[in-house]
Enzyme design. Structure first.
Site, PDB file in Angstrom:
ATOM      1  N   GLN A  76      31.274 -23.014  -2.805  1.00 32.51           N
ATOM      2  CA  GLN A  76      30.270 -23.408  -1.692  1.00 32.51           C
ATOM      3  C   GLN A  76      28.886 -23.242  -2.134  1.00 32.51           C
ATOM      4  OE1 GLN A  76      30.490 -24.959   1.209  1.00 32.51           O
ATOM      5  NE2 GLN A  76      32.861 -24.999   0.920  1.00 32.51           N
ATOM      6  N   SER A  77      28.587 -23.343  -3.574  1.00 34.07           N
ATOM      7  CA  SER A  77      27.317 -23.007  -3.990  1.00 34.07           C
ATOM      8  C   SER A  77      26.260 -24.137  -3.415  1.00 34.07           C
ATOM      9  CB  SER A  77      27.268 -23.212  -5.537  1.00 34.07           C
ATOM     10  OG  SER A  77      25.994 -23.552  -6.148  1.00 34.07           O
ATOM     11  N   ASN A  78      25.148 -23.728  -2.995  1.00 33.54           N
ATOM     12  CA  ASN A  78      24.171 -24.506  -2.619  1.00 33.54           C
ATOM     13  C   ASN A  78      23.289 -25.028  -3.900  1.00 33.54           C
ATOM     14  OD1 ASN A  78      23.867 -23.796   0.344  1.00 33.54           O
ATOM     15  ND2 ASN A  78      22.862 -22.012  -0.102  1.00 33.54           N
ATOM     16  N   ALA A  80      24.820 -25.975  -6.655  1.00 30.01           N
ATOM     17  CA  ALA A  80      25.623 -27.077  -7.396  1.00 30.01           C
ATOM     18  C   ALA A  80      25.571 -28.355  -6.492  1.00 30.01           C
ATOM     19  CB  ALA A  80      27.072 -26.634  -7.345  1.00 30.01           C
TER      20      ALA A  80
END
Length: 334
Positions: A76-78, A80
């Site tokens: 859930q990386s912002n 990325a």
């Protein structure tokens, strides 16, 4: 703009300056004047602090003739997601190496946006006993090799965009914020800027910016840890700040004891929800119409509210909460 920033290629990805808004009702809860720096309104993808960092990363990528961007982060990386959005904006392809299982990762939150952007995604689970960072780095290098064999050129961006290039983005942000504060604060003598600290790149950039800037008031910077070991975060922050100061031609340095990290609001670890964070999300929404997320900004605001309630912010004329974005995470955790 610092000399180092002037000398680095940069592309326009966001809308600057981002707003600096008074939070009058939250100020009453905090026990002092609170302003919110709306980096969540940066204008790229779903918004957030990574846009400033990526302006320098993508400037360098284009200067090197890149056709692909490769980066990494949690599922859930912002960062990325914003990297994939920036790639699309500039006509590049993004390849995301996300740590976690594809089977256990529903298409929600940032991951849904990654799919809408048609980013190429590789899910990895580092073997037990092996350095996760080393394993992921090797995976990114292998993807870059395959891209090169197919005739493309990849540019690798570290997790969180945390390196010298990313730090430059938040040196510039601190200068922007300081100028906004000069117009607002009048005779203020001391200001606190609070930000969530994950990979510490934004935090380090703000610290370096405060060291390099001259305003008619003192700016202190607080990093609210959302994961990991505090000692490691301090060491990383000191290294990033001193690299940036040196690259900017400054003789200044910071030491471990000059880095303020609040680590009482992490909960069980990265990406874990906390009761204090949930309360902060509700209070911020109900009092200011501003939404936070459970992983980063919710924990940072929880820390700030606690410090205000306990009188630990009484020495400051104003407190600035730097809203780093992350709205898609709220829907993933709903």
């Amino acid at each position: 703009m610092t000399t180092e920033a002037k000398n680095k290629p940069r592309v326009a990805l966001g809308e600057w300056p981002t707003p600096l808004q008074e939070a009058k009702q939250l100020s009453a809860l905090l026990g002092g004047r609170l302003l919110v720096k709306r980096e969540d309104l940066s204008g790229l993808g779903a918004g957030g602090n990574k846009a400033r960092k990526l302006e320098f990363h993508l400037g360098q990528a284009l200067a090197e003739g890149a056709t692909h961007l490769i980066t990494t982060g949690a599922v859930q990386s912002n960062h990325a997601h914003l990297t994939a959005a920036a790639a699309r904006k500039l006509g590049l392809q993004a390849h995301l190496v996300l740590t976690g299982s594809s089977d256990a990762s529903p298409r929600s939150g940032n991951l849904l946006l990654d799919h809408i952007l048609e980013a190429e995604i590789t899910f990895v689970e580092p073997p037990e006993g092996q350095s996760a960072q080393a394993y992921v780095t090797e995976q990114m290098r292998e993807i870059a090799r395959r891209i090169a064999e197919a005739g493309g050129k990849a540019f690798i961006i570290p997790e969180g965009g945390t390196d010298l290039l990313g730090t430059l983005g938040y040196i510039e942000a601190l200068r922007e914020l300081g100028g906004q504060l000069e117009l607002r604060l009048g005779s203020a003598s001391r200001v606190l800027v609070a930000v969530a600290a994950g990979t510490c790149g934004t935090f380090a950039g703000l610290l370096a910016g405060a060291k390099l800037s001259a305003f008619p008031f003192v700016i202190d910077v607080l990093g609210v840890s959302i994961s990991g070991k505090t000692e490691l975060k301090i060491k990383r922050t000191v290294r990033l700040v001193n690299e940036a100061l040196q690259a900017s031609g400054s003789l200044l340095e910071v030491s471990d004891d000059q880095v303020w990290i609040e680590d009482r609001f992490i909960g069980e670890g990265y990406a874990s929800k906390t009761e204090a964070g949930a309360e902060a999300i509700r209070l911020t929404a109900q009092n200011e119409g501003i939404f936070l997320d459970p992983v980063y900004t919710g924990k940072a605001m929880a820390a700030l509210l606690h410090l205000g309630r306990t009188g630990e912010l009484d020495d400051y004329d104003a407190v600035v909460f730097l809203h780093t974005g992350g709205l898609p995470l709220l829907f993933h955790y709903a």
